[in-house]
Design a protein around this motif. Structure first.
Motif: not given
Length: 185
Positions: A20-38
């Motif tokens: 959940a922390l990682m998803i929040d970071a991706v959503k807020n452009n703090m990391t580029s860990a995962f490309q757009h997906s569902q």
């Protein structure tokens, strides 16, 4: 706030919160860990990512800390201990994440200080890391004594799948060369 080091054994207990922390970071452009997906796919990818760390953690090649406030994981950081014979003096800082609702509360500072202290106990005198060039993370690391080394073009894929340059930083934890450095696990 408590800073807790996670082990391979305790990681499953925190994997969902870390995802959940990682998803929040991706959503807020703090990391580029995962490309757009569902959203569900991103969450599953994030859980798989943290699960994949267990083997390295079990061998003390990767260390992971979390920051907890009121039983909620609000931050994390990783330290990758170099295993190469010529790299016994260095380690890589990975994935400093602080939840977007807890930014600017000193969580990142406490996490990086904890990591640096542990790196010194592993006799690692040089830390290095990469961040997305132009990100606010650059200011954070500069403020904590990290030096800009340079930029690599097309280094990381952003969440939208496009390549983005990475900025490389380093910090010397000790100024004199280590003598007879040995790994202490």
């Amino acid at each position: 706030m408590n800073i807790v080091q996670i082990t391979a054994e305790t990681l499953p207990r925190y994997r969902q919160a870390l995802a959940a922390l990682m998803i929040d970071a991706v959503k807020n452009n703090m990391t580029s860990a995962f490309q757009h997906s569902q959203k569900m796919q991103q969450y599953q990818d994030a859980e798989r990512y943290f699960h994949s760390l267990r083997n390295q953690m079990a061998h003390h090649e990767l260390l992971l800390w979390i920051a907890i406030i009121d039983s909620v994981v609000v931050g994390s950081i990783q330290l990758n201990i170099c295993q190469r014979p010529d790299g016994q003096n260095r380690a890589e800082v990975l994935q400093l994440l602080v939840h977007s609702s807890n930014q600017r509360e000193g969580i990142g500072r406490r996490l990086i200080q904890t990591l640096e202290h542990k790196a010194e106990s592993y006799q690692r005198g040089l830390l290095y890391l990469d961040v997305m060039a132009g990100s606010v993370a650059e200011n954070f690391y500069r403020a904590h004594g990290y030096h800009y080394l340079g930029e690599l073009p097309d280094y990381a894929l952003c969440a939208d799948g496009h390549p983005h340059p990475g900025a490389i930083y380093y910090k010397r934890l000790r100024t004199s060369p280590a003598e007879n450095v040995a790994t202490s696990y």
